[in-house]
Scaffold this motif. Structure first.
Motif, mmCIF file in Angstrom:
data_model
loop_
_atom_site.group_PDB
_atom_site.id
_atom_site.type_symbol
_atom_site.label_atom_id
_atom_site.label_comp_id
_atom_site.label_asym_id
_atom_site.label_seq_id
_atom_site.Cartn_x
_atom_site.Cartn_y
_atom_site.Cartn_z
ATOM 1 N N ALA A 1 1.112 -1.406 0.176
ATOM 2 C CA ALA A 1 -0.042 -0.051 -0.130
ATOM 3 C C ALA A 1 1.101 1.071 -0.209
ATOM 4 C CB ALA A 1 -0.663 -0.076 1.152
ATOM 5 N N ALA A 2 1.532 1.135 0.777
ATOM 6 C CA ALA A 2 2.840 2.442 0.663
ATOM 7 C C ALA A 2 4.138 2.514 -0.605
ATOM 8 C CB ALA A 2 3.581 2.492 2.069
ATOM 9 N N PHE A 3 3.888 1.358 -0.792
ATOM 10 C CA PHE A 3 4.709 1.554 -2.419
ATOM 11 C C PHE A 3 3.895 2.133 -3.504
ATOM 12 C CE2 PHE A 3 6.420 -0.691 -6.142
ATOM 13 C CZ PHE A 3 7.190 -0.539 -6.264
ATOM 14 N N LEU A 4 2.310 1.475 -3.658
ATOM 15 C CA LEU A 4 1.599 2.236 -4.561
ATOM 16 C C LEU A 4 1.772 3.573 -4.139
ATOM 17 C CD1 LEU A 4 -0.550 -0.617 -5.172
ATOM 18 C CD2 LEU A 4 0.683 0.095 -6.684
ATOM 19 N N ALA A 5 1.271 4.497 -2.799
ATOM 20 C CA ALA A 5 1.182 5.442 -2.082
ATOM 21 C C ALA A 5 2.770 6.387 -2.935
ATOM 22 C CB ALA A 5 0.784 5.701 -1.519
ATOM 23 N N GLY A 6 3.908 6.198 -2.852
ATOM 24 C CA GLY A 6 4.269 6.686 -3.170
ATOM 25 C C GLY A 6 4.998 6.877 -5.032
ATOM 26 N N ASN A 7 4.383 5.592 -5.282
ATOM 27 C CA ASN A 7 4.672 6.082 -6.741
ATOM 28 C C ASN A 7 3.083 6.888 -7.566
ATOM 29 O OD1 ASN A 7 7.215 4.822 -7.348
ATOM 30 N ND2 ASN A 7 6.639 2.770 -7.854
ATOM 31 N N ASP A 8 2.341 6.541 -6.436
ATOM 32 C CA ASP A 8 1.298 7.190 -7.174
ATOM 33 C C ASP A 8 1.888 9.105 -6.876
ATOM 34 O OD1 ASP A 8 -1.318 7.917 -8.295
ATOM 35 O OD2 ASP A 8 -1.990 9.414 -6.499
ATOM 36 N N ALA A 9 2.361 9.327 -5.750
ATOM 37 C CA ALA A 9 2.996 10.550 -5.265
ATOM 38 C C ALA A 9 3.491 10.994 -6.587
ATOM 39 C CB ALA A 9 3.191 10.863 -4.218
ATOM 40 N N ILE A 10 4.547 10.069 -7.436
ATOM 41 C CA ILE A 10 5.833 10.551 -8.064
ATOM 42 C C ILE A 10 5.372 10.669 -9.860
ATOM 43 C CG2 ILE A 10 7.716 9.851 -9.523
ATOM 44 C CD1 ILE A 10 8.941 7.757 -6.972
ATOM 45 N N ARG A 11 4.132 10.168 -9.866
ATOM 46 C CA ARG A 11 3.830 10.009 -11.084
ATOM 47 C C ARG A 11 2.472 11.786 -10.753
ATOM 48 N NH1 ARG A 11 -0.063 6.463 -9.800
ATOM 49 N NH2 ARG A 11 1.581 4.792 -10.181
ATOM 50 N N GLN A 12 1.701 11.704 -9.684
ATOM 51 C CA GLN A 12 0.870 12.620 -9.368
ATOM 52 C C GLN A 12 2.160 13.769 -9.648
ATOM 53 O OE1 GLN A 12 -2.683 13.071 -9.591
ATOM 54 N NE2 GLN A 12 -1.698 10.852 -10.368
ATOM 55 N N ALA A 13 3.200 14.053 -9.385
ATOM 56 C CA ALA A 13 3.721 15.578 -9.485
ATOM 57 C C ALA A 13 4.224 15.922 -10.715
ATOM 58 C CB ALA A 13 4.841 15.130 -9.031
ATOM 59 N N LEU A 14 4.626 14.546 -11.431
ATOM 60 C CA LEU A 14 4.675 14.281 -13.231
ATOM 61 C C LEU A 14 3.617 14.882 -14.020
ATOM 62 C CD1 LEU A 14 6.700 13.966 -15.322
ATOM 63 C CD2 LEU A 14 5.654 11.608 -15.546
ATOM 64 N N LEU A 15 2.822 14.157 -13.519
ATOM 65 C CA LEU A 15 1.613 14.992 -14.548
ATOM 66 C C LEU A 15 1.166 15.990 -14.217
ATOM 67 C CD1 LEU A 15 -0.760 11.781 -13.941
ATOM 68 C CD2 LEU A 15 0.174 12.143 -16.077
ATOM 69 N N GLU A 16 1.381 16.667 -12.846
ATOM 70 C CA GLU A 16 1.139 18.059 -13.014
ATOM 71 C C GLU A 16 1.981 18.808 -13.191
ATOM 72 O OE1 GLU A 16 0.360 18.721 -8.177
ATOM 73 O OE2 GLU A 16 -1.031 17.283 -8.285
ATOM 74 N N PHE A 17 3.411 18.478 -13.171
ATOM 75 C CA PHE A 17 3.763 19.673 -13.839
ATOM 76 C C PHE A 17 3.513 19.304 -15.606
ATOM 77 C CE2 PHE A 17 7.967 18.820 -16.270
ATOM 78 C CZ PHE A 17 8.857 20.544 -16.359
ATOM 79 N N ILE A 18 3.486 18.458 -15.999
ATOM 80 C CA ILE A 18 2.729 18.829 -17.630
ATOM 81 C C ILE A 18 1.998 18.917 -17.959
ATOM 82 C CG2 ILE A 18 2.631 17.156 -19.691
ATOM 83 C CD1 ILE A 18 5.044 15.033 -18.564
ATOM 84 N N THR A 19 1.461 18.857 -16.980
ATOM 85 C CA THR A 19 -0.047 19.591 -16.975
ATOM 86 C C THR A 19 -0.214 21.368 -17.160
ATOM 87 O OG1 THR A 19 -2.579 17.843 -16.099
ATOM 88 C CG2 THR A 19 -2.697 20.180 -16.456
ATOM 89 N N ARG A 20 1.166 22.033 -16.510
ATOM 90 C CA ARG A 20 0.976 23.508 -16.453
ATOM 91 C C ARG A 20 2.119 23.295 -17.212
ATOM 92 N NH1 ARG A 20 5.486 24.884 -13.676
ATOM 93 N NH2 ARG A 20 5.566 23.160 -12.098
ATOM 94 N N SER A 21 3.168 22.814 -17.117
ATOM 95 C CA SER A 21 4.010 23.286 -18.153
ATOM 96 C C SER A 21 4.314 22.720 -20.115
ATOM 97 C CB SER A 21 5.187 23.180 -17.533
ATOM 98 O OG SER A 21 5.692 23.688 -16.206
ATOM 99 N N GLY A 22 3.721 21.595 -19.618
ATOM 100 C CA GLY A 22 3.869 21.540 -21.267
ATOM 101 C C GLY A 22 5.777 20.309 -21.241
ATOM 102 N N ALA A 23 5.189 19.853 -22.263
ATOM 103 C CA ALA A 23 6.392 18.967 -23.267
ATOM 104 C C ALA A 23 6.490 18.878 -24.461
ATOM 105 C CB ALA A 23 6.182 17.383 -21.852
ATOM 106 N N LEU A 24 7.795 19.185 -24.100
ATOM 107 C CA LEU A 24 8.345 18.668 -26.059
ATOM 108 C C LEU A 24 7.804 17.375 -26.431
ATOM 109 C CD1 LEU A 24 11.657 20.906 -26.111
ATOM 110 C CD2 LEU A 24 9.185 21.486 -27.242
ATOM 111 N N GLY A 25 8.404 16.864 -25.602
ATOM 112 C CA GLY A 25 7.889 14.756 -25.665
ATOM 113 C C GLY A 25 8.482 14.560 -24.225
ATOM 114 N N VAL A 26 7.942 13.107 -24.277
ATOM 115 C CA VAL A 26 8.179 12.115 -23.193
ATOM 116 C C VAL A 26 8.983 10.687 -23.458
ATOM 117 C CG1 VAL A 26 6.756 11.105 -21.091
ATOM 118 C CG2 VAL A 26 6.286 13.335 -21.945
#
Length: 177
Positions: free
Chosen positions: A103-128
């Protein structure tokens, strides 16, 4: 095409990008290998062209001895530059499951994923670019759904699905390999 010609073309392509390269998970194996390659391609321009993020702020030392700053992943929220080309390697690796529990492992990776998704949503990306993992497969080569038995595989599959959705919605090129 010779290896030197490929290297020259790749260096020119990277040099002409309108934004920086952004590496998440910069202190891990993929991140350090990418930085080593990028240093050979970009040479002295590496520190100015590459932004590195990881589990904590520190200085990374490349095989050449070059040092490059690695910011904490949470600092993505303060990024205010042009859309970058993103190499996304940040994740809790499967060796962490035993220490954290599923559970904590999945939550930790979810937090990482959310940080990236929020970043791309806000800043955009040339590619990933996102490395895939054979861990996304369960028995019979079906996509894994067993979060307790294979939390790493489920987490990597969730990363792929979330980035596929966001890239499609934003028209961002995505390579999962």
């Amino acid at each position: 095409m010779s290896p030197a010609a490929v290297t020259s073309r790749l260096a020119a392509a990277l040099g002409s990008l309108p934004g920086p390269l952004l590496i998440t998970g910069g202190g891990g194996w993929f991140g350090l290998a990418s930085l080593d390659l990028l240093e050979r391609l970009l040479k002295d321009a590496l520190p100015a062209r590459v932004r590195v993020y990881g589990s904590h702020a520190r200085i990374l030392t490349l095989p050449s001895g070059t040092q490059i700053a690695c910011s904490e992943l949470s600092d993505l929220a303060r990024y205010d530059g042009p859309p970058p080309l993103v190499l996304h390697y940040a994740c809790l690796t499967k060796d962490r499951v035993a220490a954290l529990g599923p559970a904590a492992f999945l939550a930790g990776n979810d937090a990482i994923r959310q940080a990236l998704l929020e970043f791309i949503t806000r800043s955009g990306a040339l590619g990933v670019f996102l490395p895939s993992s054979g861990a996304v497969y369960g028995p019979g080569r079906s996509l894994t759904q067993d979060a307790l038995g294979n939390p790493y595989g489920v987490s990597k599959l969730q990363d792929e699905a979330a980035l596929l959705d966001l890239a499609a919605a934003k028209g961002i090129p995505l390579v999962i390999s």
